[in-house]
Design a protein around this motif. Structure first.
Motif, mmCIF file in Angstrom:
data_model
loop_
_atom_site.group_PDB
_atom_site.id
_atom_site.type_symbol
_atom_site.label_atom_id
_atom_site.label_comp_id
_atom_site.label_asym_id
_atom_site.label_seq_id
_atom_site.Cartn_x
_atom_site.Cartn_y
_atom_site.Cartn_z
ATOM 1 N N LYS A 38 1.466 5.356 0.235
ATOM 2 C CA LYS A 38 1.036 6.664 0.710
ATOM 3 C C LYS A 38 2.289 7.512 0.808
ATOM 4 C CE LYS A 38 -2.024 8.859 4.061
ATOM 5 N NZ LYS A 38 -2.895 8.644 5.251
ATOM 6 N N SER A 71 -1.895 0.125 -8.955
ATOM 7 C CA SER A 71 -3.306 0.494 -9.027
ATOM 8 C C SER A 71 -3.441 1.896 -8.454
ATOM 9 C CB SER A 71 -4.156 -0.505 -8.238
ATOM 10 O OG SER A 71 -5.516 -0.117 -8.262
ATOM 11 N N LEU A 72 -3.812 2.854 -9.302
ATOM 12 C CA LEU A 72 -3.749 4.267 -8.932
ATOM 13 C C LEU A 72 -5.150 4.873 -8.864
ATOM 14 C CD1 LEU A 72 -1.794 6.679 -8.390
ATOM 15 C CD2 LEU A 72 -2.016 7.218 -10.828
ATOM 16 N N PRO A 73 -5.669 5.142 -7.660
ATOM 17 C CA PRO A 73 -6.918 5.912 -7.551
ATOM 18 C C PRO A 73 -6.640 7.391 -7.751
ATOM 19 C CG PRO A 73 -6.100 5.395 -5.364
ATOM 20 C CD PRO A 73 -5.130 4.774 -6.344
ATOM 21 N N LEU A 84 -10.240 2.735 -5.006
ATOM 22 C CA LEU A 84 -9.117 1.860 -5.321
ATOM 23 C C LEU A 84 -9.653 0.532 -5.839
ATOM 24 C CD1 LEU A 84 -6.028 1.317 -5.178
ATOM 25 C CD2 LEU A 84 -6.423 0.445 -2.857
ATOM 26 N N ARG A 100 0.842 -1.194 0.000
ATOM 27 C CA ARG A 100 0.000 0.000 0.000
ATOM 28 C C ARG A 100 0.875 1.240 0.000
ATOM 29 N NH1 ARG A 100 -5.387 -0.295 1.427
ATOM 30 N NH2 ARG A 100 -5.334 1.955 1.084
ATOM 31 N N ARG A 149 -1.468 7.889 -3.767
ATOM 32 C CA ARG A 149 -2.118 6.817 -3.016
ATOM 33 C C ARG A 149 -2.327 5.639 -3.950
ATOM 34 N NH1 ARG A 149 -0.438 10.029 -0.219
ATOM 35 N NH2 ARG A 149 -1.451 11.366 1.310
ATOM 36 N N GLY A 150 -2.363 4.433 -3.415
ATOM 37 C CA GLY A 150 -2.626 3.277 -4.263
ATOM 38 C C GLY A 150 -2.025 2.015 -3.725
ATOM 39 N N SER A 151 -1.958 1.007 -4.573
ATOM 40 C CA SER A 151 -1.379 -0.292 -4.227
ATOM 41 C C SER A 151 -0.421 -0.716 -5.333
ATOM 42 C CB SER A 151 -2.466 -1.359 -4.063
ATOM 43 O OG SER A 151 -3.286 -1.087 -2.944
ATOM 44 N N PHE A 176 -10.904 8.264 -2.456
ATOM 45 C CA PHE A 176 -10.081 7.297 -1.726
ATOM 46 C C PHE A 176 -9.211 8.039 -0.724
ATOM 47 C CE2 PHE A 176 -6.168 4.714 -1.305
ATOM 48 C CZ PHE A 176 -6.739 3.571 -0.760
ATOM 49 N N GLU A 235 -8.331 -2.900 -7.528
ATOM 50 C CA GLU A 235 -7.018 -3.525 -7.611
ATOM 51 C C GLU A 235 -6.939 -4.759 -8.510
ATOM 52 O OE1 GLU A 235 -5.092 -2.738 -3.257
ATOM 53 O OE2 GLU A 235 -6.680 -4.259 -3.361
#
Length: 451
Positions: free
Chosen positions: A180, A227-229, A210, A178, A185-187, A233, A212
């Motif tokens: 930050k 994976s980009l929000p 998000l 994850r 933000r994202g995974s 989110f 994924e």
């Protein structure tokens, strides 16, 4: 009451299979093939969601008519189901890879039809998508063989056999981190091994949040996938506002700085609004060298995009051009302003500035908007400037949201922002075929241009 009974039945099924051997995320099923005992097998019983599975039934009386039925309960407790009618051969067997369905939710030779035709059960709220929110857990499916033919949403005949299936969106060795960092933000999903791996940023559309599962699947195929929000989110804006490309530029550079990511360039995959942003990134950010644009537009839509001193305003929706069916489904096909109107030229994405390669993926029956025409507009600008850095995958009969192989088709989806059902268009079978073909081509495209 029906929902509670269904949930309890699902729990009993899980308890029944709890003692099965599950080495490395797999299920070990033992079936009895004695004469007169009906069995259903799925191979692999636990496999990746974008890979085919072989479904077979043995031990039926010759020429027996049966209904095959699949059930899935998602993380929110909603029941999805699918069914199809088959007739056994002279030896009492059914092999879905060679036998056509004679009715139910689909007809014809569709070896994976029970998977892609899953939709909300009759007692559930319609138009919901079956998409995983927790990619670390599999999608668990119960598959049944019922005596006789029963129609969708009808009470099926007696159960002759059943089995359990798991569909995974990630391999056990794939790392999920994850992020930050700064504004991003994202995974981040990293394949096993030392790498370096080609980097990809993955984005979806105007539902936000998000999502994924496509990035996790990309990682199973050897990509370092972020994976980009970009709204709705954590501390990102709750609703879609004007976008600043610097956020996406920061994500690109963050990905390229990772020691397991291979440079000097990365790829981007986007659907809907995400495709529009992917096109903008490819146009203005030199580090982006390959863009997969699924059902996107040739112009900015609704909310403006800013980059430094450059501003691309958004095309507007005219709600007076929205048609609403008697069942309450919104058809917004004509709602968006015409990107070819000279008055809207300032909204256009300058594709001709891009040095990388585009892959446009569109359904010719997309009713969400005119994505097939928009792809042709983008290609026209590239050709006018002497460029051939594009590939077009255009699918007859397919609608708007083209997802990875074998994922359930949703032709009318409940909009998570507006709360109303939006017509995506297309036919289920053609759309499923488009998903299977395009996913393979997307992986090939990214592998070729990033390796």
């Amino acid at each position: 009451m029906w929902r509670r009974v269904t949930a309890r039945a699902w729990d009993v099924c899980l308890e029944h299979f709890a003692g099965l051997s599950r080495p490395f995320g797999r299920i070990s099923l033992r079936s009895c093939n004695k004469r007169g005992v009906v069995t259903i097998s799925v191979s692999p019983a636990a496999g990746l969601a974008d890979q085919p599975a072989k479904v077979a039934v043995l031990g039926l009386p010759p020429l027996q008519e049966v209904t095959l039925r699949a059930l899935v309960v998602n993380e929110q407790g909603t029941l999805f189901d699918s069914c199809a009618h088959y007739q056994a051969g002279e030896q009492g067997e059914i092999d879905l890879s060679g036998e056509p369905s004679k009715g139910g939710d689909y007809t014809g030779l569709e070896p994976m039809g029970l998977f892609w035709s899953l939709s909300p059960a009759a007692m559930e709220k319609p138009y919901q998508r079956l998409e995983p929110r927790n990619v670390k857990a599999p999608m668990k499916m119960e598959m049944f063989v019922h005596q006789g033919y029963s129609q969708p949403d009808a009470i099926p005949g007696p159960v002759l056999a059943k089995t359990r299936v798991e569909r995974w969106f990630i391999l056990p060795e794939v790392r999920r981190i994850r992020l930050k960092e700064g504004a991003v933000r994202g995974s981040l999903f990293l394949p096993p091994g030392n790498g370096p791996f080609p980097g990809v940023i993955d984005m979806f559309g105007d539902e936000g949040g998000l999502i994924e599962y496509r990035a996790s699947l990309l990682a199973t195929h050897g990509f370092a996938a972020l994976s980009l929000p970009y709204f709705n989110f954590e501390d990102l804006p709750k609703a879609m506002e004007d976008f600043h490309l610097e956020y996406f530029e920061e994500a690109v550079r963050l990905l390229l700085r990772h020691p397991k990511v291979k440079g000097p360039g990365i790829g981007v995959v986007g659907t809907g609004k995400g495709a529009e942003l992917a096109s903008s990134m490819m146009t203005f950010l030199p580090e982006v060298v390959a863009a997969v644009c699924i059902s996107g537009c040739s112009s900015i839509i609704a909310t403006a995009v800013h980059y430094g001193k450059i501003t691309l305003p958004g095309l507007r929706f005219n709600m007076s051009r929205v048609n609403i069916s008697e069942s309450g489904v919104f058809d917004i096909y004509e709602a968006l302003d015409d990107p070819m109107d000279p008055a809207n030229s300032h909204c256009r994405i300058p594709f001709e500035k891009a040095e990388g390669h585009f892959l446009f993926v569109v359904g010719e029956e997309d009713r969400h908007w005119k994505s097939s025409s928009y792809a042709e507009i983008a290609i026209g600008y590239l050709r006018q400037h002497g460029k051939n850095n594009f590939t077009l995958l255009s699918y007859s009969g397919a609608g708007h949201r083209i997802n990875p192989s074998f994922t359930p088709v949703c032709l009318v989806a409940l909009d998570r922002v507006l709360g109303v059902p939006i017509l995506g268009g297309g036919g289920s079978r053609a759309h499923a075929h488009a998903q299977e073909h395009s996913w393979r081509k997307i992986l090939e495209f990214l592998q070729f241009h990033l390796r």
